[in-house]
Design an enzyme around this catalytic site. Structure first.
Site, PDB file in Angstrom:
ATOM      1  N   LYS A 113      51.538 -23.629 -53.361  1.00 25.81           N
ATOM      2  CA  LYS A 113      50.513 -22.712 -53.863  1.00 25.81           C
ATOM      3  C   LYS A 113      49.176 -23.453 -53.969  1.00 25.81           C
ATOM      4  O   LYS A 113      48.123 -22.902 -53.643  1.00 25.81           O
ATOM      5  CB  LYS A 113      50.912 -22.159 -55.220  1.00 25.81           C
ATOM      6  CG  LYS A 113      49.762 -21.412 -55.843  1.00 25.81           C
ATOM      7  CD  LYS A 113      50.155 -20.634 -57.037  1.00 25.81           C
ATOM      8  CE  LYS A 113      48.919 -20.068 -57.663  1.00 25.81           C
ATOM      9  NZ  LYS A 113      48.161 -21.106 -58.361  1.00 25.81           N
ATOM     10  N   GLY A 133      53.820 -28.002 -55.404  1.00 32.57           N
ATOM     11  CA  GLY A 133      53.925 -26.650 -54.877  1.00 32.57           C
ATOM     12  C   GLY A 133      52.898 -26.378 -53.785  1.00 32.57           C
ATOM     13  O   GLY A 133      51.757 -26.838 -53.866  1.00 32.57           O
ATOM     14  N   HIS A 143      57.526 -23.675 -61.575  1.00 33.67           N
ATOM     15  CA  HIS A 143      57.764 -25.082 -61.938  1.00 33.67           C
ATOM     16  C   HIS A 143      59.253 -25.410 -61.878  1.00 33.67           C
ATOM     17  O   HIS A 143      59.649 -26.490 -61.449  1.00 33.67           O
ATOM     18  CB  HIS A 143      57.277 -25.363 -63.366  1.00 33.67           C
ATOM     19  CG  HIS A 143      55.799 -25.246 -63.555  1.00 33.67           C
ATOM     20  ND1 HIS A 143      55.223 -24.213 -64.244  1.00 33.67           N
ATOM     21  CD2 HIS A 143      54.788 -26.049 -63.164  1.00 33.67           C
ATOM     22  CE1 HIS A 143      53.912 -24.373 -64.263  1.00 33.67           C
ATOM     23  NE2 HIS A 143      53.618 -25.476 -63.618  1.00 33.67           N
ATOM     24  N   SER A 170      50.385 -20.393 -64.181  1.00 35.10           N
ATOM     25  CA  SER A 170      50.187 -20.339 -65.639  1.00 35.10           C
ATOM     26  C   SER A 170      49.012 -19.427 -65.983  1.00 35.10           C
ATOM     27  O   SER A 170      48.994 -18.788 -67.027  1.00 35.10           O
ATOM     28  CB  SER A 170      49.917 -21.738 -66.180  1.00 35.10           C
ATOM     29  OG  SER A 170      51.030 -22.561 -65.891  1.00 35.10           O
ATOM     30  N   ARG A 171      48.023 -19.360 -65.086  1.00 35.70           N
ATOM     31  CA  ARG A 171      46.826 -18.563 -65.379  1.00 35.70           C
ATOM     32  C   ARG A 171      47.093 -17.053 -65.274  1.00 35.70           C
ATOM     33  O   ARG A 171      46.257 -16.269 -65.719  1.00 35.70           O
ATOM     34  CB  ARG A 171      45.671 -18.986 -64.473  1.00 35.70           C
ATOM     35  CG  ARG A 171      45.163 -20.388 -64.821  1.00 35.70           C
ATOM     36  CD  ARG A 171      43.898 -20.762 -64.097  1.00 35.70           C
ATOM     37  NE  ARG A 171      43.299 -21.965 -64.657  1.00 35.70           N
ATOM     38  CZ  ARG A 171      43.388 -23.190 -64.116  1.00 35.70           C
ATOM     39  NH1 ARG A 171      44.049 -23.375 -63.001  1.00 35.70           N
ATOM     40  NH2 ARG A 171      42.807 -24.224 -64.705  1.00 35.70           N
TER      41      ARG A 171
END
Ligand code: PAF
Length: 269
Positions: free
Chosen positions: A145, A143, A33, A182-183
């Site tokens: 991703k 992002g 982030h 985050s996961r």
């Protein structure tokens, strides 16, 4: 750094700035982030971020309730990055009534991620449109991703004629290749050690050392439950046709209780 909890507070704070670059997030911020924030800083003199865990993009059995909420730490990180404005509404601020008007994304939203997370992109596109309307940025950073999300957001901006430039940011990875997410914090010690396999296999596909089918088998053999691993055209995420060159391999797989996604761009032919 100003923190706005309501739309009125946001509009008052926002009025002090001209062009804003915007980084929408669901919080629990990590280096990925912060890389988006740094790219935003190159786009405009002022940067806004949002922190909002969007119930609309979670299916009932998904991790909405346990999604990590780390507001104070997130604000400290954003402040250290020089973010000017944080929009952090409660659910009742963004959804004061059931959201009856939603963005219906195109059929590609029902493939790849959408095949396993029905209505996920409807929830994403709806909240992104709401956030854009509230923050009114000149540009917004997403992002790579979340490659399919980036594609859907680009289409949203184009087809609704939003005056917002969408800027793509390269995936930030841990030293062993695992894409930051985050996961990742859900992973056990053993799962964390196993997790880079997904990126390694995608890299092997990119380098021609592995096929998607072979990679799926390798994931299953290592105890993963893959959802998909597919090569698609970059421009529209459709299956490649003869002569296509610019492609991307996209994958999602579950490791224990954690679902990880990743992708690598590649050249065909
Ligand atoms: O990528 C995310 O974190 C979320 O999907 C987004 C774009 C903030 C919308 O909730």
């Amino acid at each position: 750094m100003r923190v706005a909890r309501t739309i009125d507070e946001l509009r008052t704070a926002r009025a002090a700035f001209a062009d804003l670059a915007f980084v929408p997030t669901m919080g629990n911020l990590h280096a990925g982030h912060l890389a988006l924030v740094r790219i935003a800083r190159q786009q405009a003199r002022r940067v806004a971020a949002s922190i909002f865990v969007n119930r609309l993009q979670f299916a009932p059995q998904e991790d909405f309730d346990r999604y990590p909420r780390t507001f104070a730490a997130d604000c400290a990180l954003l402040e250290a990055e020089g973010v000017d404005l944080v929009f952090a509404p409660d659910e009742g601020v963004l959804y004061p009534e059931p959201q009856a008007y939603v963005v219906e994304p195109p059929p590609i939203a029902n493939q790849l991620e959408g095949q396993f997370r029905p209505r996920f992109f409807q929830g994403v596109a709806t909240v992104v449109l709401k956030l854009f309307n509230c923050v009114q940025p000149a540009s917004a950073v997403f992002g790579e991703k979340d490659y399919q999300q980036l594609h859907i957001v680009r289409g949203l901006v184009r087809q609704f004629n939003l005056p917002i430039e969408i800027v793509a940011a390269e995936t930030v990875r841990e030293p062993d290749g695992l894409a930051m997410s985050s996961r990742n914090s859900y992973l056990s010690h053993a799962e964390r050690a196993e997790a880079p396999r997904l990126y390694r296999l995608l890299g092997a596909i990119r380098d021609g050392r592995q096929t998607p089918g072979g990679a799926l088998s390798a994931l299953s053999a290592a105890g993963w439950q893959p959802d998909y691993l597919e090569i698609r055209r970059r421009e529209d995420l459709a299956p490649p046709r003869p002569g296509d060159r610019d492609a991307v391999a996209l994958a999602a797989a579950r490791l224990g209780n954690t679902r990880l996604i990743d992708n690598v761009e590649l050249q065909l032919g």
